[in-house]
Design a protein around this motif. Structure first.
Motif, PDB file in Angstrom:
ATOM      1  N   SER A  95      33.009   9.432 101.724  1.00 32.73           N
ATOM      2  CA  SER A  95      31.743  10.044 102.129  1.00 32.73           C
ATOM      3  C   SER A  95      31.937  10.980 103.316  1.00 32.73           C
ATOM      4  CB  SER A  95      30.716   8.962 102.481  1.00 32.73           C
ATOM      5  OG  SER A  95      30.430   8.160 101.357  1.00 32.73           O
ATOM      6  N   CYS A  96      32.789  10.594 104.256  1.00 32.24           N
ATOM      7  CA  CYS A  96      33.048  11.440 105.418  1.00 32.24           C
ATOM      8  C   CYS A  96      33.881  12.653 105.037  1.00 32.24           C
ATOM      9  CB  CYS A  96      33.758  10.640 106.503  1.00 32.24           C
ATOM     10  SG  CYS A  96      32.708   9.434 107.332  1.00 32.24           S
ATOM     11  N   PHE A  97      34.831  12.486 104.145  1.00 35.16           N
ATOM     12  CA  PHE A  97      35.726  13.588 103.787  1.00 35.16           C
ATOM     13  C   PHE A  97      35.014  14.653 102.963  1.00 35.16           C
ATOM     14  CE2 PHE A  97      38.890  15.795 101.244  1.00 35.16           C
ATOM     15  CZ  PHE A  97      39.874  16.087 102.183  1.00 35.16           C
ATOM     16  N   LEU A  98      34.301  14.230 101.912  1.00 35.20           N
ATOM     17  CA  LEU A  98      33.631  15.185 101.029  1.00 35.20           C
ATOM     18  C   LEU A  98      32.222  15.525 101.485  1.00 35.20           C
ATOM     19  CD1 LEU A  98      34.641  13.826  97.489  1.00 35.20           C
ATOM     20  CD2 LEU A  98      35.626  15.770  98.714  1.00 35.20           C
ATOM     21  N   GLY A  99      31.579  14.566 102.142  1.00 34.74           N
ATOM     22  CA  GLY A  99      30.161  14.717 102.450  1.00 34.74           C
ATOM     23  C   GLY A  99      29.338  13.993 101.392  1.00 34.74           C
ATOM     24  N   PRO A 100      28.294  13.282 101.788  1.00 37.90           N
ATOM     25  CA  PRO A 100      27.504  12.483 100.837  1.00 37.90           C
ATOM     26  C   PRO A 100      26.952  13.298  99.669  1.00 37.90           C
ATOM     27  CG  PRO A 100      26.915  11.943 103.101  1.00 37.90           C
ATOM     28  CD  PRO A 100      27.808  13.135 103.170  1.00 37.90           C
ATOM     29  N   GLN A 101      26.453  14.512  99.948  1.00 35.70           N
ATOM     30  CA  GLN A 101      25.855  15.314  98.882  1.00 35.70           C
ATOM     31  C   GLN A 101      26.890  15.726  97.842  1.00 35.70           C
ATOM     32  OE1 GLN A 101      22.565  15.597  98.679  1.00 35.70           O
ATOM     33  NE2 GLN A 101      22.908  16.467  96.643  1.00 35.70           N
ATOM     34  N   THR A 102      28.100  16.021  98.291  1.00 41.20           N
ATOM     35  CA  THR A 102      29.166  16.384  97.359  1.00 41.20           C
ATOM     36  C   THR A 102      29.553  15.203  96.489  1.00 41.20           C
ATOM     37  OG1 THR A 102      30.015  17.994  98.944  1.00 41.20           O
ATOM     38  CG2 THR A 102      31.495  17.326  97.171  1.00 41.20           C
ATOM     39  N   VAL A 103      29.602  14.012  97.081  1.00 45.35           N
ATOM     40  CA  VAL A 103      29.909  12.804  96.304  1.00 45.35           C
ATOM     41  C   VAL A 103      28.845  12.589  95.228  1.00 45.35           C
ATOM     42  CG1 VAL A 103      30.152  10.290  96.397  1.00 45.35           C
ATOM     43  CG2 VAL A 103      31.175  11.709  98.187  1.00 45.35           C
ATOM     44  N   ILE A 104      27.580  12.790  95.588  1.00 44.72           N
ATOM     45  CA  ILE A 104      26.488  12.631  94.627  1.00 44.72           C
ATOM     46  C   ILE A 104      26.634  13.639  93.488  1.00 44.72           C
ATOM     47  CG2 ILE A 104      23.996  12.889  94.299  1.00 44.72           C
ATOM     48  CD1 ILE A 104      23.638  11.817  97.158  1.00 44.72           C
ATOM     49  N   GLU A 105      26.934  14.885  93.828  1.00 44.16           N
ATOM     50  CA  GLU A 105      27.049  15.929  92.806  1.00 44.16           C
ATOM     51  C   GLU A 105      28.284  15.727  91.928  1.00 44.16           C
ATOM     52  OE1 GLU A 105      27.073  19.467  95.092  1.00 44.16           O
ATOM     53  OE2 GLU A 105      24.933  19.395  95.590  1.00 44.16           O
ATOM     54  N   ALA A 106      29.373  15.274  92.510  1.00 43.64           N
ATOM     55  CA  ALA A 106      30.612  15.073  91.734  1.00 43.64           C
ATOM     56  C   ALA A 106      30.541  13.835  90.868  1.00 43.64           C
ATOM     57  CB  ALA A 106      31.809  14.996  92.680  1.00 43.64           C
ATOM     58  N   GLY A 107      29.757  12.835  91.280  1.00 46.82           N
ATOM     59  CA  GLY A 107      29.621  11.613  90.489  1.00 46.82           C
ATOM     60  C   GLY A 107      30.929  10.862  90.375  1.00 46.82           C
ATOM     61  N   ASP A 108      31.305  10.485  89.117  1.00 50.59           N
ATOM     62  CA  ASP A 108      32.527   9.714  88.903  1.00 50.59           C
ATOM     63  C   ASP A 108      33.787  10.522  89.210  1.00 50.59           C
ATOM     64  OD1 ASP A 108      30.905   7.657  88.097  1.00 50.59           O
ATOM     65  OD2 ASP A 108      31.142   8.052  85.957  1.00 50.59           O
ATOM     66  N   ALA A 109      33.658  11.842  89.354  1.00 48.92           N
ATOM     67  CA  ALA A 109      34.819  12.706  89.613  1.00 48.92           C
ATOM     68  C   ALA A 109      35.053  12.945  91.105  1.00 48.92           C
ATOM     69  CB  ALA A 109      34.646  14.040  88.899  1.00 48.92           C
ATOM     70  N   SER A 110      34.350  12.218  91.973  1.00 48.57           N
ATOM     71  CA  SER A 110      34.462  12.482  93.411  1.00 48.57           C
ATOM     72  C   SER A 110      35.863  12.195  93.948  1.00 48.57           C
ATOM     73  CB  SER A 110      33.420  11.657  94.183  1.00 48.57           C
ATOM     74  OG  SER A 110      33.541  10.286  93.887  1.00 48.57           O
TER      75      SER A 110
END
Length: 498
Positions: free
Chosen positions: A302-317
């Motif tokens: 979450s810190c590396f990508l950012g929470p919003q990016t994790v949400i958008e990437a989904g299982d591919a985060s």
């Protein structure tokens, strides 16, 4: 249970069991035991026969027990539920951490509580044995039917599908539900086969996959925490938490799934070396390991990508994180890691599920107990039990396919419902342990100290369980599954003393 209280098996079941009888050492032991117990009556002889013929092989070590618990939990969700947690919390990492800590509290203190039962019995089936000995036959039957025909096979069915999901991502196959489910079914059948034909191989596989998937979790946690400032992220999220309202409570469902599976490991108690000492150790050590790995991974990514990016990437985060760190060539590696993780989790659940019908039969809680509990003389495995478990799992695969295809559970699946229901059933153990601790003949301070673990486990399990079914879309499934469980418990459990 005394021998006189055992229900007499039906003639049809006895004939079936008799037809499968061969001249084995185990059966010779049964015959000798039966002759020695003639004075106790036919019921005692029958009980001796069932249990002697189903004698388990001590094939698993403490390390395997720890790997089974850690492997099931890690393989059950952290790689594909982090985005669901962030969706439920509106991208607030701190609220996700809070829910994870609450879920971890459940398994840490739940494990401590079950460890007390484990230290006092080495009976077949783990949870079923504890329920029969400490909770009474009716509650034991309710718990047994839930774990055998609802909770464990449902989770197995969903995990098989997840194996297909990550297999498609790893090998660039079409990501349609049909492909995912087809691959998942193939794995389920293969996993069942090797668990029956070579159970020790399944244990080795569990150990290796657990180590393989723990390493990247550590790597993600370390990199994520070093590259970005987790304190700043969590501090800002804590400040914003009051504005999040109560919708974040829905994060309990994916978090409960991600932490789920630890209690299933007690089903290998009869096959665990020195189970009286090693199972309590495993139930204490494994939850602490799981919590450390989960918090590191969740906060790190979450810190590396950012929470919003994790949400958008989904299982591919996770794949996205590796691409950012090591380049495009590393994009497929996380899928391989996640596939190994889910393979280990699914194998662990199958390993435990195949033995559950036998556990019910050994405790006289299902029809045709002689046939179901019989240990195959050649394979030293309860094959009939395994076939019943496989058939049940295939049924729930069909249900999962229908629910997913029709999108009846938004942002979830049927496994999350049965996990929540089981979180509300486990407090039966915690309440009994709490009652026992307070009634012990010991100094008041010692009684209070021994009551702490079951009290915390009881409160946190109820909180997580109720929060997980707070979404109204889950209520029809809860009612349907509860009705099915009650029908099975009261209609199919043999009457005691019949």
């Amino acid at each position: 249970m005394t021998p006189s209280s055992e229900p007499a098996p039906s003639a049809a079941c006895e004939n079936t069991a008799g037809a499968n009888t061969g001249a084995t050492n185990a059966e010779s032991a049964v015959a000798r035991a039966g002759a020695a117990s003639d004075a106790e009556g036919p019921s005692a002889s029958a009980s001796t026969a069932v249990n002697a013929n189903a004698a388990p092989v001590k094939r698993y070590s403490l390390f395997t027990a720890i790997c089974l618990i850690v492997g099931i939990c890690i393989g059950s969700g952290i790689f594909f539920k982090s985005d669901n947690v962030l969706i439920a919390t509106g991208g607030n990492v701190a609220l996700g951490v809070a829910m994870m800590l609450l879920a971890a509290t459940t398994i840490v203190f739940g494990g401590l509580t079950l460890a007390r039962f484990a230290a006092r019995t080495t009976g077949h089936g783990g949870l079923i044995a504890y329920a029969e000995e400490f909770l009474g036959p009716r509650r034991a039957a309710f718990i047994g039917w839930n774990f055998t025909f609802l909770y464990m096979p449902v989770v197995c069915s969903v995990l098989s599908w997840v194996v297909g999901v990550y297999a498609c991502m790893t090998f660039n196959l079409p990501g349609t539900f049909a492909w995912q489910m087809g691959i998942g079914l193939a794995f389920l059948l293969a996993c069942t086969a090797w668990n029956i034909l070579w159970p020790t191989l399944s244990g080795y596989f569990q150990n290796l996959t657990t180590l393989a998937k723990a390493l990247p979790l550590v790597l993600v946690g370390v990199i994520g925490l070093m590259v970005n400032d987790p304190v700043a992220q969590l501090s800002s999220d804590i400040a914003a938490a009051p504005a999040a309202g109560t919708a974040w409570i829905a994060a309990a469902a994916p978090v409960a799934f991600a932490f789920d599976g630890w209690s299933s490991a007690v089903s290998i108690a009869p096959e665990l070396k020195d189970a009286r000492r090693n199972l309590p150790r495993a139930l204490i050590a494994a939850p602490v390991i799981i919590l450390a790995l989960y918090l590191g991974y969740f906060v790190g990514i979450s810190c590396f990508l950012g929470p919003q990016t994790v949400i958008e990437a989904g299982d591919a985060s996770l794949s996205l994180m590796f691409v950012k760190l090591f380049g495009e060539q590393a994009g497929a590696l996380p899928n391989v890691i996640a596939l190994i993780a889910v393979l280990g989790g699914a194998n662990g659940m199958v390993l435990a599920t195949l033995r559950m019908p036998q556990s019910l039969a050994l405790h006289h809680m299902m029809p045709c107990e002689r046939t179901v509990s019989r240990m195959n003389a050649t394979l030293r495995f309860p094959v009939v039990s395994a076939m019943i478990a496989l058939a049940t799992t295939l049924f729930w695969v069909g249900v999962h396919a229908v629910v997913s295809t029709l999108a009846l559970l938004p942002n979830g699946d049927i496994s999350e419902v049965v996990v929540a229901m089981t979180m509300l059933i486990l407090p039966l153990y915690y309440a009994e342990a709490l009652r026992g601790a307070l009634r012990e003949d010991a100094p008041a301070l010692m009684r209070v100290r021994r009551a702490v673990a079951p009290a915390i486990a009881l409160a946190s399990s109820l909180t997580i369980g109720l929060s997980s079914i707070s979404d109204p879309t889950r209520w029809p499934f809860v009612m349907a599954f509860t009705a099915l469980l009650l029908v099975m418990t009261f209609a199919l459990t043999p009457k005691r003393g019949a």
